[in-house]
Design a protein around this motif. Structure first.
Motif, mmCIF file in Angstrom:
data_model
loop_
_atom_site.group_PDB
_atom_site.id
_atom_site.type_symbol
_atom_site.label_atom_id
_atom_site.label_comp_id
_atom_site.label_asym_id
_atom_site.label_seq_id
_atom_site.Cartn_x
_atom_site.Cartn_y
_atom_site.Cartn_z
ATOM 1 N N ILE A 121 0.844 -1.210 0.000
ATOM 2 C CA ILE A 121 0.000 0.000 0.000
ATOM 3 C C ILE A 121 0.873 1.251 0.000
ATOM 4 O O ILE A 121 0.569 2.246 -0.670
ATOM 5 C CB ILE A 121 -0.946 -0.031 1.213
ATOM 6 C CG1 ILE A 121 -1.946 -1.186 1.062
ATOM 7 C CG2 ILE A 121 -1.682 1.291 1.354
ATOM 8 C CD1 ILE A 121 -2.872 -1.352 2.238
ATOM 9 N N GLY A 122 1.997 1.220 0.746
ATOM 10 C CA GLY A 122 2.915 2.358 0.750
ATOM 11 C C GLY A 122 3.523 2.610 -0.621
ATOM 12 O O GLY A 122 3.663 3.767 -1.053
ATOM 13 N N ALA A 123 3.874 1.540 -1.331
ATOM 14 C CA ALA A 123 4.418 1.690 -2.676
ATOM 15 C C ALA A 123 3.388 2.283 -3.622
ATOM 16 O O ALA A 123 3.719 3.102 -4.493
ATOM 17 C CB ALA A 123 4.893 0.327 -3.197
ATOM 18 N N VAL A 124 2.130 1.890 -3.442
ATOM 19 C CA VAL A 124 1.052 2.453 -4.260
ATOM 20 C C VAL A 124 0.919 3.955 -4.010
ATOM 21 O O VAL A 124 0.780 4.750 -4.946
ATOM 22 C CB VAL A 124 -0.276 1.737 -3.949
ATOM 23 C CG1 VAL A 124 -1.447 2.495 -4.542
ATOM 24 C CG2 VAL A 124 -0.235 0.314 -4.484
ATOM 25 N N LEU A 125 0.970 4.356 -2.737
ATOM 26 C CA LEU A 125 0.880 5.770 -2.384
ATOM 27 C C LEU A 125 1.984 6.564 -3.084
ATOM 28 O O LEU A 125 1.728 7.625 -3.681
ATOM 29 C CB LEU A 125 0.992 5.927 -0.864
ATOM 30 C CG LEU A 125 1.023 7.355 -0.312
ATOM 31 C CD1 LEU A 125 -0.294 8.061 -0.599
ATOM 32 C CD2 LEU A 125 1.293 7.341 1.191
ATOM 33 N N PHE A 126 3.211 6.057 -3.049
ATOM 34 C CA PHE A 126 4.345 6.753 -3.660
ATOM 35 C C PHE A 126 4.199 6.810 -5.183
ATOM 36 O O PHE A 126 4.432 7.846 -5.809
ATOM 37 C CB PHE A 126 5.638 6.037 -3.265
ATOM 38 C CG PHE A 126 6.882 6.707 -3.772
ATOM 39 C CD1 PHE A 126 7.278 7.935 -3.271
ATOM 40 C CD2 PHE A 126 7.649 6.105 -4.758
ATOM 41 C CE1 PHE A 126 8.424 8.559 -3.754
ATOM 42 C CE2 PHE A 126 8.792 6.712 -5.234
ATOM 43 C CZ PHE A 126 9.182 7.950 -4.729
ATOM 44 N N TYR A 127 3.787 5.695 -5.767
ATOM 45 C CA TYR A 127 3.652 5.624 -7.232
ATOM 46 C C TYR A 127 2.588 6.593 -7.742
ATOM 47 O O TYR A 127 2.826 7.346 -8.710
ATOM 48 C CB TYR A 127 3.305 4.191 -7.634
ATOM 49 C CG TYR A 127 2.812 4.049 -9.050
ATOM 50 C CD1 TYR A 127 3.689 4.145 -10.125
ATOM 51 C CD2 TYR A 127 1.459 3.829 -9.322
ATOM 52 C CE1 TYR A 127 3.238 4.022 -11.432
ATOM 53 C CE2 TYR A 127 1.009 3.702 -10.619
ATOM 54 C CZ TYR A 127 1.892 3.797 -11.663
ATOM 55 O OH TYR A 127 1.441 3.680 -12.948
ATOM 56 N N ILE A 128 1.422 6.591 -7.116
ATOM 57 C CA ILE A 128 0.340 7.480 -7.567
ATOM 58 C C ILE A 128 0.721 8.932 -7.348
ATOM 59 O O ILE A 128 0.392 9.816 -8.149
ATOM 60 C CB ILE A 128 -0.974 7.136 -6.842
ATOM 61 C CG1 ILE A 128 -1.391 5.697 -7.138
ATOM 62 C CG2 ILE A 128 -2.085 8.077 -7.264
ATOM 63 C CD1 ILE A 128 -1.744 5.431 -8.567
ATOM 64 N N TRP A 129 1.417 9.201 -6.246
ATOM 65 C CA TRP A 129 1.847 10.570 -5.956
ATOM 66 C C TRP A 129 2.762 11.083 -7.075
ATOM 67 O O TRP A 129 2.639 12.221 -7.532
ATOM 68 C CB TRP A 129 2.578 10.597 -4.622
ATOM 69 C CG TRP A 129 2.768 11.977 -4.043
ATOM 70 C CD1 TRP A 129 2.822 13.159 -4.722
ATOM 71 C CD2 TRP A 129 2.928 12.309 -2.661
ATOM 72 N NE1 TRP A 129 3.008 14.205 -3.849
ATOM 73 C CE2 TRP A 129 3.080 13.707 -2.589
ATOM 74 C CE3 TRP A 129 2.972 11.554 -1.505
ATOM 75 C CZ2 TRP A 129 3.280 14.360 -1.373
ATOM 76 C CZ3 TRP A 129 3.165 12.219 -0.297
ATOM 77 C CH2 TRP A 129 3.305 13.592 -0.237
ATOM 78 N N LEU A 130 3.695 10.239 -7.531
ATOM 79 C CA LEU A 130 4.602 10.650 -8.596
ATOM 80 C C LEU A 130 3.875 10.795 -9.926
ATOM 81 O O LEU A 130 4.148 11.717 -10.705
ATOM 82 C CB LEU A 130 5.735 9.633 -8.740
ATOM 83 C CG LEU A 130 6.764 9.564 -7.600
ATOM 84 C CD1 LEU A 130 7.811 8.506 -7.908
ATOM 85 C CD2 LEU A 130 7.432 10.923 -7.389
ATOM 86 N N ARG A 131 2.959 9.880 -10.207
ATOM 87 C CA ARG A 131 2.303 9.871 -11.517
ATOM 88 C C ARG A 131 1.225 10.943 -11.620
ATOM 89 O O ARG A 131 1.037 11.531 -12.676
ATOM 90 C CB ARG A 131 1.689 8.506 -11.779
ATOM 91 C CG ARG A 131 0.986 8.414 -13.114
ATOM 92 C CD ARG A 131 0.651 7.008 -13.498
ATOM 93 N NE ARG A 131 -0.065 6.965 -14.765
ATOM 94 C CZ ARG A 131 -0.445 5.861 -15.374
ATOM 95 N NH1 ARG A 131 -0.161 4.690 -14.832
ATOM 96 N NH2 ARG A 131 -1.094 5.894 -16.519
ATOM 97 N N PHE A 132 0.510 11.187 -10.531
ATOM 98 C CA PHE A 132 -0.571 12.158 -10.556
ATOM 99 C C PHE A 132 -0.270 13.301 -9.576
ATOM 100 O O PHE A 132 0.673 14.039 -9.763
ATOM 101 C CB PHE A 132 -1.898 11.480 -10.200
ATOM 102 C CG PHE A 132 -2.317 10.419 -11.175
ATOM 103 C CD1 PHE A 132 -2.979 10.753 -12.341
ATOM 104 C CD2 PHE A 132 -2.047 9.078 -10.933
ATOM 105 C CE1 PHE A 132 -3.381 9.791 -13.257
ATOM 106 C CE2 PHE A 132 -2.432 8.108 -11.831
ATOM 107 C CZ PHE A 132 -3.092 8.459 -13.004
ATOM 108 N N GLU A 133 -1.091 13.411 -8.543
ATOM 109 C CA GLU A 133 -0.919 14.395 -7.486
ATOM 110 C C GLU A 133 -1.235 13.707 -6.163
ATOM 111 O O GLU A 133 -1.794 12.607 -6.131
ATOM 112 C CB GLU A 133 -1.858 15.593 -7.698
ATOM 113 C CG GLU A 133 -1.556 16.434 -8.934
ATOM 114 C CD GLU A 133 -0.314 17.293 -8.771
ATOM 115 O OE1 GLU A 133 -0.032 17.696 -7.618
ATOM 116 O OE2 GLU A 133 0.376 17.540 -9.773
#
Length: 323
Positions: free
Chosen positions: A155-167
């Protein structure tokens, strides 16, 4: 003739009852936590430690007779359950004998296993024992910690990935949906007391990936439409984006469910817990992509032009839009 689950063009008002749908998700989320804390999970041998012996017989399983035959062995906590499966023929009767680990012993001795088998053979001399699995209490404790860590890191990796890709607003919406899906799956396992083992953890991680994929598809369209329709309110952009991706979302979910239902019915009891978790996870994952992730994004708001600095105002432009 092509199969269509939804019309080519739809304009369903997904946010007409936004408070109700989001409130329902919140209630189910809290209820899942309460059920988990009060009822707990029916941990499998992977997490509780001990030995599981699987027996097969041509005679019907008599749990009381099995228990009486093993009573003199003084093994402590012994659980005997009959395994039902539609693929079993009338001459295949399967039972699972679970013997809990005690006194930090890694597993019961081969002599004890032989004694159990001999005791059961007094009931049915033709009984067979196709599998014996043992897990020590120390190993099971480590597995619990590793399993929890795996889900949290995913879940933490998802948070980081979406943050980089979107906002960051998109990231929080996606993570809210993932936590919602995982917690509701744990809650249904607690309510139904379905065996929770390493296969279930694998299912939870798979659910995280599936739900993320579903959410990213919607969010990609949201970002495109935010740039395309600069005068539309955020709630209208979200609603249009969900409608535009609805056919893809439902087709993916339905085709995946067809395969999973076939596995659930015909795959046998060994993978039934994993498949059930996947089926439930896909259902709640599809729901959360629309009614949890998007609702969180609507509440937080987003900026409209990513080519310019937001001056610290991202998340406030449309945060007061009423659904």
């Amino acid at each position: 003739m092509r199969l269509k689950l939804v019309p080519s063009e739809t304009n369903w008002p997904f946010f007409k009852r936004a408070k109700m749908t989001f409130g329902l998700s919140a209630v189910l989320f809290v209820a899942s936590i309460v059920v988990f804390l009060t009822m707990g999970l029916n941990f499998g041998i992977d997490f509780r430690g001990g030995t599981t012996i699987r027996s097969e017989s041509s005679q019907p399983v008599d749990i009381a007779a099995y228990r009486d035959a093993m009573a003199g062995l003084e093994l402590g906590d012994v659980t005997i359950t009959e395994v039902f499966d539609p693929s079993f023929g009338p001459d295949k009767n399967v039972a699972q004998i679970r013997i809990q680990a005690q006194d930090e012993v890694e597993s019961i001795t081969p002599e004890t296993i032989a004694a159990v088998e001999s005791a059961l053979q007094t009931i049915d001399p033709a009984i067979t024992f196709p599998s014996v699995e043992s897990v020590g209490p120390k190993v099971s404790g480590e597995l619990i910690k590793t399993a929890v860590l795996a889900v949290v890191l995913a879940i933490g990796a998802v948070l980081f990935y979406i943050w980089l890709r979107f906002e960051w607003q998109f990231a929080l919406g996606a993570v809210a949906a993932l936590v919602h899906d995982v917690m509701l799956t744990i809650g249904i396992f607690s309510v139904l007391q379905i065996r929770f083992d390493l296969a279930t953890i694998a299912a939870l991680l798979t659910i995280v990936g599936y739900s993320l994929n579903d959410t990213v598809v919607v969010f990609d369209r949201v970002r495109e439409n935010l740039r395309r329709y600069k005068k539309l309110q955020l709630v209208e952009v979200l609603n249009q984006s969900i409608n535009e991706t609805l056919s893809r979302t439902l087709m993916t979910s339905v085709t995946t469910l067809v395969a999973l239902i076939a596995l659930f019915v015909l795959g046998g009891d060994v993978i039934r817990g994993f498949v059930f978790a996947m089926i439930f996870g896909i259902l709640v994952g599809t729901y959360s992509s629309v009614f949890v992730a998007s609702n969180v994004l609507l509440f937080l708001g987003v900026k409209r032009d990513w080519s310019k600095s937001d001056g610290g105002g991202a998340g406030t432009n449309f945060g007061n839009v009423k659904a």
